[in-house]
Every structure is written in C-alpha cells, then in structure tokens.
Design a protein around this motif. Sequence first.
Motif, PDB file in Angstrom:
ATOM      1  N   THR A 189     -23.375   1.868 -10.967  1.00  0.00           N
ATOM      2  CA  THR A 189     -23.072   3.342 -11.452  1.00  0.00           C
ATOM      3  C   THR A 189     -21.667   3.398 -10.922  1.00  0.00           C
ATOM      4  O   THR A 189     -20.793   3.972 -11.755  1.00  0.00           O
ATOM      5  N   ALA A 190     -21.100   3.091  -9.504  1.00  0.00           N
ATOM      6  CA  ALA A 190     -19.582   3.194  -9.348  1.00  0.00           C
ATOM      7  C   ALA A 190     -18.979   2.430 -10.371  1.00  0.00           C
ATOM      8  O   ALA A 190     -17.908   2.877 -10.496  1.00  0.00           O
ATOM      9  N   HIS A 191     -19.134   1.347 -10.537  1.00  0.00           N
ATOM     10  CA  HIS A 191     -18.511   0.459 -11.594  1.00  0.00           C
ATOM     11  C   HIS A 191     -18.422   1.073 -12.941  1.00  0.00           C
ATOM     12  O   HIS A 191     -17.131   1.019 -13.334  1.00  0.00           O
ATOM     13  N   ILE A 192     -19.471   2.029 -13.447  1.00  0.00           N
ATOM     14  CA  ILE A 192     -19.273   2.379 -14.638  1.00  0.00           C
ATOM     15  C   ILE A 192     -18.442   3.809 -14.552  1.00  0.00           C
ATOM     16  O   ILE A 192     -17.580   3.812 -15.496  1.00  0.00           O
ATOM     17  N   TYR A 193     -18.770   4.571 -13.422  1.00  0.00           N
ATOM     18  CA  TYR A 193     -17.657   5.471 -13.285  1.00  0.00           C
ATOM     19  C   TYR A 193     -16.061   5.206 -13.351  1.00  0.00           C
ATOM     20  O   TYR A 193     -15.232   5.643 -13.849  1.00  0.00           O
TER      21      TYR A 193
END
Length: 335
Positions: free
Chosen positions: A112-116
């Motif tokens: 999720t952090a990568h997507i953000y």
Amino acid sequence: MSGSYWTSMQRQKWQHTKASLARDRQKLWMMECQLFPQGLNIIVDSKPNSADGSNANNGNGSRSHLVATTKNIPITHRDLHYDKDYNLRIYCYFLIMKLGRRLNIRQYALATAHIYLSRFLLKASIREVNLYLLVTTCVYLACKVEECPQYIRTLVSESRSLWPEFIPPDPTKVTEFEFYLIEELQSYLIVHHPYKSMEQIVEALKDAPYKLNLSSDDLQNCWSLINDSYINDVHLTYAPHVIAIACLFITISIQGSNTKDLSMTSAVSEVLKSDAALTPQQETFFRFLAESHIDLEEVMDTIQQQIILYDHWDRYHEPWIKYLLHTLYLRPAST
C-alpha cells in the motif's frame, strides 16, 4: 470504501489508461521544466593530465590527486524523474522495504505504501519534496489504513537511523506531510492488491476440471514477482487479477526450466522464446487462461513490463542515485 475492487475508488478514480497516465506525467514534466530549468549541478572527479598529455603520476608511480569539476545534469535528462528513471524507482522500492523490515511491517502495508508513493509522484516532483520523508510518511499512513499502526516516534527513530541526514527528529514533520499526502491522494486510501487475487486463482486451479496444484516454491516465486511489480506502472493501469495472472504465467513458464544461472530477465525471455514442448502443468494453466476471458493483451503487457523491469534491475546502480539525491537535498547551493 469498498470490499470489492470493481466498485472501489481505486478502479473509478485511480485506474489510468496508458494515455491518461502519459498526460498526467507530461503535465508534471512541463512543470518540472519550468520550475527547475537549470537542472542539477554535481561535483565529479576527473584525472588531470600532465603537460605531455600522459596521466600525471607522483614519485611512487601512483595517480596524482583528482580534480573536482562541476557537471550539469539537464532537467530533460531521465535522472530523478520517477516515470523515466528506473534507477530511482528501484531505489524507492528498496527504501520502503528496508524501513518495513526494520519495523517488521507486513507486506500488505508495504505494498500500500508503494501505491501511495507512485500515486503521489504523479502529482509532485522528487525535486519538490524530501523523498526520504515521503517514504516514511507513506509507510506511516499505509500502516494506519492496513490496521497495523506504528507508533510515530518509533517510526521516525528507525527512519533517522537509516537516513539521519534527511529525516528531522521532530515527529510532527511526518504528521504535517501526512496531510499533504492525503490531499494529493484525494483521500482515496483503500488499495486492492494482487495477492488476494493470486490466492483465489490458485484455489480455482485446484478444482475440476483443472486440478492444478502449485508447490509452495511456486507460490513464493509468484508472491515475489508481485512484490517486484510495484516498481513499474501496472498497478496504475491494470486490475489486480491481471497482475496476479501475469505473475502466475511467469512462474509456471519458468517452472522446471534450466534457468537457475540466468537473471530473471534472461530466464523469462528464454522460456517465452523456447520451442520446447509444454509441461502438463503449463498446458493446464494456459487452458485455464484461455477459458477465463481475461484480457490477454493486458496480461502480456504486464509480463513485458516485468521483463523490462528486470532488464533495468540488472543495471541498477545504487551509489549513483544516492549521490544525486544527496546533492539535490543537501547541497542546494550547487544547483
């Protein structure tokens, strides 16, 4: 908020076409060219030459002192542009993974952090923000959303131990950046990942008429391929199940092949070009793929992007990107 990808804001607001993604990045590119027309000046070392044109040596036969010269990296060069610089993309991936491992954060939250981060860098330039603070904030926010929150002082402490020059000791800097991040993400924070899709597809393959059981090694390889896929753009353009199918395709294609000594790029390329007969497992999976009505063009494009990623990964040069970021953030007078 939605429990289904098909009715989620991810699909309605954040799934791009290739054309719309290119338009957004072109806008960012134009903004960068206007705000930073001077590019980036870096200090490089060059070897001086003696009067006769040969390299100067001292009395011991060793090279003389290097001479520092300034080199300009134009704003039009691919360095430090997230959409063009795979070196930067891979480095960002490692930053998130490194911080996640230090705090024992589960993979869903790191994904999720990568997507953000990738969504945020559609709106803002690396030159405008502190990348290391951005990574820390993305991980902090992702852990909240994925219900594995981290105590902010612990997170900042671990970040400072990794990147002391770039992370301020004041935790409020992360909370301030968090509001900026949420604003750029338009408050759409729920992310659907290919991991669940992969598990559902694997369960479907076990049933009749396919009865295909994948080994734990195959599942781990597929999971690793999904992890790596966050470096490229497929999560901004395709549905999670397409990415899961593509990673399963690669996993099953290289299954049992004599590619252990090859890089991932070479291994996949060799198998895809091979005229060897398909194994029973490969035949079963390809039949499932043909009968699934999944868009095969999207699947093959995802596979191609993975191959391109690993090709760049083979040429990854971490010291260079670290030096550029160090110059960008800590030596503003040189730009």
